[in-house]
Design an enzyme around this catalytic site. Structure first.
Site, PDB file in Angstrom:
ATOM      1  CE  LYS A   6     -10.493   0.349   2.967  1.00 34.88           C
ATOM      2  NZ  LYS A   6      -9.231   1.089   3.451  1.00 34.88           N
ATOM      3  CB  ALA A  37      -6.945  -2.504   5.724  1.00 35.62           C
ATOM      4  CD1 TRP A  80      -2.674   1.508   0.373  1.00 32.24           C
ATOM      5  CD2 TRP A  80      -2.027   2.023   2.645  1.00 32.24           C
ATOM      6  NE1 TRP A  80      -3.386   2.610   0.995  1.00 32.24           N
ATOM      7  CE2 TRP A  80      -3.120   2.990   2.295  1.00 32.24           C
ATOM      8  CE3 TRP A  80      -1.425   1.694   4.012  1.00 32.24           C
ATOM      9  CZ2 TRP A  80      -3.530   3.776   3.132  1.00 32.24           C
ATOM     10  CZ3 TRP A  80      -1.845   2.804   4.631  1.00 32.24           C
ATOM     11  CH2 TRP A  80      -3.109   3.689   4.426  1.00 32.24           C
TER      12      TRP A  80
END
Ligand code: LMR
Length: 398
Positions: free
Chosen positions: A246, A213, A130
Site C-alpha cells: 500500500k 500493512a 482481516w
C-alpha cells in the site's frame, strides 16, 4: 486425483474485486478491495517507484539468485523504517529481518515459525480481523482464537473488553496486533494503550505478532510505527510483518519484510537460521524486483523525500474523503450515525449495516463494499460521494 473435485467458493474480498470489474454500469463505485485509488479510480505507480525502477533496471547486470533472506539493502532499510534508525534494539543487533512475498508471505512464514518453535501456542486475533488472517495462519497449522477489540455500536475500540481478554490469554500464546490502520475497523490503539498492551504482554509472557500493512496511511510514517517501537522498548521478543503493497503502491510485486526481535544478538542469529530454513522449504527465495525498488527509494535522500511527499498526499486525501463522506450524509440526516468514519484513520471503516443492505447497495446502486460492511475510503471520491451518500440513505430507509 482431480476427477471428482468440486469447486470452492472464491476469497470474499477478491471475488468482490472480480464482480466489480465485470459490472459495466457507468456509475459503479468500488469501495471493496484494499487498494488505493485516485479521483479517477486509478491505482497509480508512485513517482519515486517509477524513478527507482528505471535506475534499478539501468544498473542491473544479472538475474542470478540473491539469497534466501533477500537483499540486505532492503532488509536493513525496512528494519529502520519500522523501528526507526536509533532504536536500541538495532544497536544491540537484536533485530533480524528477511524479505517476504508481501505482508501475507511474511505472515505465513511467521506462522510456520510459531508452529515449529511453539507448536502448542494459539494465535489470538482481533474480533474482527482481516479475513485472510485466518486461512493464512491456520494453513501453517496454528490454532486461532479471538479477543474482543471493537464496539460496533460506538464505532470505537472496545478498550476494556480487549484488555480483559488479553489478560486471560494463557502464558506462551501469541497476540496478533495490527500496527496501524486496523483492517477492517479503522479503530487503532492510542499511545497509552500500546504501552499498556506491551506491559501486559511482557508480564503475562505473551508474544506480540504485529501485522503492519498500512504504515504511513494513518498518522505519519513514524507515527504509525509508534506501537511497534513501544512494544520493542518493553517486550523481550516479538514478530513484526510489514507490507510495501500500500505505502509504496507495489501490490502486484509482492514486497514485504518479516522482522524478529530477540533477547540477545546471539538469539537473533539462531532465529534467522530458522527463518531461512522455512523460506527455503516454502518458496526457496523471495522475488527481487520490488524489494530492490524499495531499497533504492529508502536509501536515496531525494527519492525518499519524494516518496514521503506522495505518501502524505495519499494519506491526507483519504482523511479529507472521510470528512467529505460524513458531510455528504448531512442532507440525509445520517452524519451523526456515521460521524465515527471521519475520526478514524487508514483505508477502512465498518459501516455496521446489514448483509441485505450491503447486497442492495451492490444490486441496486452498483456500490461495492465488503460483506463485513467494510468500505475502502480511497473510493469516496469527490465526484462520487454524493451518489454514495444517496445510495446509503436509500438502502437504510428501505
Ligand atoms: C484487503 O484487505 O482488501 C487487502 O488487504 C487486499 C486483500 O488481499 O485482501
Amino acid at each position: 486425483m482431480l476427477f471428482d473435485v468440486k469447486p470452492l467458493p472464491g476469497d470474499p474480498i477478491l471475488a468482490l474485486m472480480t464482480a466489480y470489474r465485470a459490472d459495466d454500469a457507468p456509475n459503479k463505485v468500488d469501495l471493496g478491495v484494499g487498494v488505493y485509488q485516485d479521483n479517477a479510480g486509478h491505482t497509480p505507480v508512485l513517482r519515486a517507484v517509477a524513478a527507482a525502477e528505471a535506475r534499478v533496471l539501468a544498473a542491473q547486470t544479472t538475474k542470478a539468485y540473491v539469497g534466501i533472506a533477500g537483499a540486505a539493502s532492503f532488509n536493513t532499510a525496512m528494519t529502520q523504517m519500522v523501528f526507526g534508525t536509533s532504536h536500541q534494539a538495532l544497536a544491540d543487533e537484536r533485530l533480524v529481518t528477511v524479505q517476504s512475498a508481501g505482508g501475507s508471505g511474511g505472515l505465513r512464514v511467521a506462522a510456520e515459525l510459531i508452529k515449529s518453535l511453539r507448536p502448542d501456542s494459539a494465535v489470538w486475533v482481533t474480533t474482527p480481523t482481516w479475513p485472510n488472517h485466518v486461512p493464512l495462519l491456520t494453513a501453517a497449522g496454528v490454532q486461532i482464537k479471538q479477543y474482543r477489540y471493537y464496539d460496533p455500536a460506538s464505532g470505537l475500540l472496545d478498550r476494556d473488553g480487549m484488555l480483559e481478554d488479553l489478560a486471560n490469554i494463557p502464558s506462551g500464546d501469541v497476540v496478533l496486533l495490527h500496527g496501524c490502520c486496523h483492517n477492517p475497523t479503522g479503530a487503532d490503539l492510542d499511545a497509552q494503550l500500546w504501552s499498556t498492551v506491551a506491559t501486559l504482554c511482557r508480564d503475562k509472557n505473551l508474544l506480540p505478532f504485529v501485522d503492519t500493512a498500512y504504515q504511513g496511511f494513518g498518522e505519519s510514517l513514524d507515527g504509525d510505527a509508534q506501537g511497534i517501537r513501544t512494544l520493542a522498548d518493553i517486550v523481550p521478543e516479538m514478530i513484526t510483518v510489514t507490507s510495501c503493497s500500500k505505502n509504496f503502491g507495489l501490490y502486484r510485486e509482492r514486497v514485504g519484510a518479516l522482522t524478529l526481535l530477540t533477547r540477545t544478538a546471539d538469539h537473533a542469529v539462531a532465529a534467522k537460521s530458522h527463518l531461512l530454513k522455512i523460506v527455503r522449504s516454502m518458496i526457496s527465495m523471495p522475488p527481487d524486483h520490488g524489494a530492490r525498488v524499495v531499497a533504492e527509494i529508502l536509501n536515496d535522500t531525494g527519492l525518499s523525500a519524494d516518496w514521503r511527499a506522495e505518501l502524505t498526499e495519499m494519506r491526507e486525501r483519504m482523511h479529507a474523503q472521510r470528512r467529505g463522506f460524513v458531510d455528504a450524509l448531512k442532507p440525509h440526516g445520517l452524519d451523526a450515525r456515521f460521524g465515527f468514519v471521519a475520526d478514524q484513520v487508514g483505508m477502512f471503516s465498518l459501516l455496521g449495516i446489514s448483509s441485505e443492505q450491503i447486497k442492495q447497495l451492490r444490486d441496486d446502486w452498483h456500490v461495492y463494499i465488503v460483506g463485513s460492511s467494510r468500505i475502502n475510503v480511497a473510493g469516496l471520491t469527490a465526484g462520487k460521494v454524493d451518489y454514495i451518500a444517496e445510495a446509503l440513505a436509500a438502502v437504510l430507509s428501505g
